[in-house]
Design a protein around this motif. Sequence first.
Motif, mmCIF file in Angstrom:
data_model
loop_
_atom_site.group_PDB
_atom_site.id
_atom_site.type_symbol
_atom_site.label_atom_id
_atom_site.label_comp_id
_atom_site.label_asym_id
_atom_site.label_seq_id
_atom_site.Cartn_x
_atom_site.Cartn_y
_atom_site.Cartn_z
ATOM 1 N N GLY A 174 11.313 -17.407 1.190
ATOM 2 C CA GLY A 174 12.179 -16.415 0.589
ATOM 3 C C GLY A 174 12.567 -16.734 -0.851
ATOM 4 O O GLY A 174 13.496 -16.159 -1.384
ATOM 5 N N ALA A 175 11.847 -17.655 -1.476
ATOM 6 C CA ALA A 175 12.157 -18.026 -2.861
ATOM 7 C C ALA A 175 11.815 -16.874 -3.799
ATOM 8 O O ALA A 175 10.886 -16.114 -3.555
ATOM 9 N N LEU A 176 12.588 -16.755 -4.857
ATOM 10 C CA LEU A 176 12.352 -15.717 -5.840
ATOM 11 C C LEU A 176 11.063 -16.018 -6.596
ATOM 12 O O LEU A 176 10.868 -17.103 -7.125
ATOM 13 N N SER A 177 10.169 -15.046 -6.639
ATOM 14 C CA SER A 177 8.875 -15.235 -7.285
ATOM 15 C C SER A 177 8.837 -14.470 -8.600
ATOM 16 O O SER A 177 9.352 -13.365 -8.696
ATOM 17 N N VAL A 178 8.234 -15.077 -9.605
ATOM 18 C CA VAL A 178 8.104 -14.424 -10.899
ATOM 19 C C VAL A 178 6.667 -14.004 -11.163
ATOM 20 O O VAL A 178 6.347 -13.570 -12.251
ATOM 21 N N GLU A 179 5.803 -14.152 -10.171
ATOM 22 C CA GLU A 179 4.406 -13.762 -10.334
ATOM 23 C C GLU A 179 4.304 -12.245 -10.425
ATOM 24 O O GLU A 179 4.990 -11.512 -9.709
ATOM 25 N N LEU A 180 3.440 -11.778 -11.305
ATOM 26 C CA LEU A 180 3.230 -10.346 -11.453
ATOM 27 C C LEU A 180 2.326 -9.821 -10.344
ATOM 28 O O LEU A 180 1.581 -10.575 -9.719
ATOM 29 N N TRP A 181 2.375 -8.532 -10.115
ATOM 30 C CA TRP A 181 1.517 -7.891 -9.120
ATOM 31 C C TRP A 181 0.113 -7.740 -9.679
ATOM 32 O O TRP A 181 -0.073 -7.509 -10.866
ATOM 33 N N HIS A 182 -0.875 -7.859 -8.809
ATOM 34 C CA HIS A 182 -2.277 -7.749 -9.190
ATOM 35 C C HIS A 182 -2.914 -6.571 -8.462
ATOM 36 O O HIS A 182 -2.545 -6.278 -7.322
ATOM 37 N N PRO A 183 -3.908 -5.922 -9.079
ATOM 38 C CA PRO A 183 -4.644 -4.890 -8.338
ATOM 39 C C PRO A 183 -5.460 -5.535 -7.224
ATOM 40 O O PRO A 183 -5.846 -6.704 -7.328
ATOM 41 N N GLY A 207 -2.147 2.386 -6.169
ATOM 42 C CA GLY A 207 -1.224 2.346 -5.050
ATOM 43 C C GLY A 207 -1.546 1.245 -4.055
ATOM 44 O O GLY A 207 -1.199 1.332 -2.886
ATOM 45 N N LEU A 208 -2.210 0.196 -4.533
ATOM 46 C CA LEU A 208 -2.626 -0.907 -3.669
ATOM 47 C C LEU A 208 -2.585 -2.189 -4.495
ATOM 48 O O LEU A 208 -3.434 -2.395 -5.363
ATOM 49 N N VAL A 243 0.854 -1.187 0.000
ATOM 50 C CA VAL A 243 0.000 0.000 0.000
ATOM 51 C C VAL A 243 0.886 1.231 0.000
ATOM 52 O O VAL A 243 1.852 1.307 0.758
ATOM 53 N N HIS A 244 0.523 2.211 -0.826
ATOM 54 C CA HIS A 244 1.205 3.499 -0.828
ATOM 55 C C HIS A 244 0.227 4.523 -0.266
ATOM 56 O O HIS A 244 -0.910 4.617 -0.720
ATOM 57 N N ALA A 245 0.653 5.269 0.757
ATOM 58 C CA ALA A 245 -0.239 6.240 1.396
ATOM 59 C C ALA A 245 0.584 7.360 2.028
ATOM 60 O O ALA A 245 1.813 7.319 2.046
ATOM 61 N N THR A 290 10.750 -4.279 -0.285
ATOM 62 C CA THR A 290 12.030 -4.200 -0.993
ATOM 63 C C THR A 290 11.971 -3.044 -1.983
ATOM 64 O O THR A 290 10.894 -2.536 -2.303
ATOM 65 N N PRO A 291 13.109 -2.606 -2.492
ATOM 66 C CA PRO A 291 13.085 -1.532 -3.499
ATOM 67 C C PRO A 291 12.237 -1.879 -4.730
ATOM 68 O O PRO A 291 11.557 -1.007 -5.283
ATOM 69 N N ASP A 292 12.256 -3.139 -5.154
ATOM 70 C CA ASP A 292 11.428 -3.545 -6.294
ATOM 71 C C ASP A 292 9.940 -3.434 -5.965
ATOM 72 O O ASP A 292 9.138 -3.043 -6.807
ATOM 73 N N GLU A 293 9.575 -3.794 -4.746
ATOM 74 C CA GLU A 293 8.178 -3.699 -4.334
ATOM 75 C C GLU A 293 7.736 -2.238 -4.253
ATOM 76 O O GLU A 293 6.621 -1.893 -4.642
ATOM 77 N N ILE A 294 8.615 -1.387 -3.755
ATOM 78 C CA ILE A 294 8.288 0.044 -3.674
ATOM 79 C C ILE A 294 8.065 0.602 -5.069
ATOM 80 O O ILE A 294 7.110 1.340 -5.311
ATOM 81 N N THR A 295 8.922 0.233 -6.005
ATOM 82 C CA THR A 295 8.765 0.695 -7.387
ATOM 83 C C THR A 295 7.434 0.224 -7.966
ATOM 84 O O THR A 295 6.731 0.986 -8.619
ATOM 85 N N ALA A 296 7.062 -1.023 -7.693
ATOM 86 C CA ALA A 296 5.804 -1.564 -8.221
ATOM 87 C C ALA A 296 4.598 -0.809 -7.674
ATOM 88 O O ALA A 296 3.693 -0.452 -8.427
ATOM 89 N N VAL A 297 4.567 -0.550 -6.375
ATOM 90 C CA VAL A 297 3.405 0.122 -5.791
ATOM 91 C C VAL A 297 3.353 1.590 -6.208
ATOM 92 O O VAL A 297 2.271 2.154 -6.376
ATOM 93 N N LEU A 298 4.499 2.221 -6.402
ATOM 94 C CA LEU A 298 4.501 3.622 -6.832
ATOM 95 C C LEU A 298 4.007 3.775 -8.264
ATOM 96 O O LEU A 298 3.419 4.800 -8.614
#
Length: 109
Positions: free
Chosen positions: A88-97, A78-79, A35-37, A65-73
């Motif tokens: 902690g495995a590397l995930s390749v799933e895309l972000w969803h609204p 912003g959610l 969430v970005h607020a 993480t910095p990648d997560e911050i970039t995604a939400v911005l």
Amino acid sequence: MAAGGFSKLPNGTVAVALNLPSPAADAPAGVRVLVHAQNRARALTRLRNLGLRAVYLRGNTAPPTPDEITAVLHHPDGLIWRTAPAGGALSVELWHPIRALIKRPAAST
């Protein structure tokens, strides 16, 4: 209690990340919500307004993480969310609204 954390951004806003149990009964893993607020309280209020009433942020054990911050911005709402990586495995799933996670029942008339 959900694991999560926050990062204060240079413009004064915050990015909050929470690991929550999956709302689907048959899902094997939880979800990571970002969430970005303006502040932490507003970020949690945004989630509570969507129906996630028991969401609290205690501590800063799993900040975004910095990648997560970039995604939400870069997301217009912003959610966003995705399945939490197991162990902690590397995930390749895309972000969803968030609308894809919380489906409101259709009004019956």
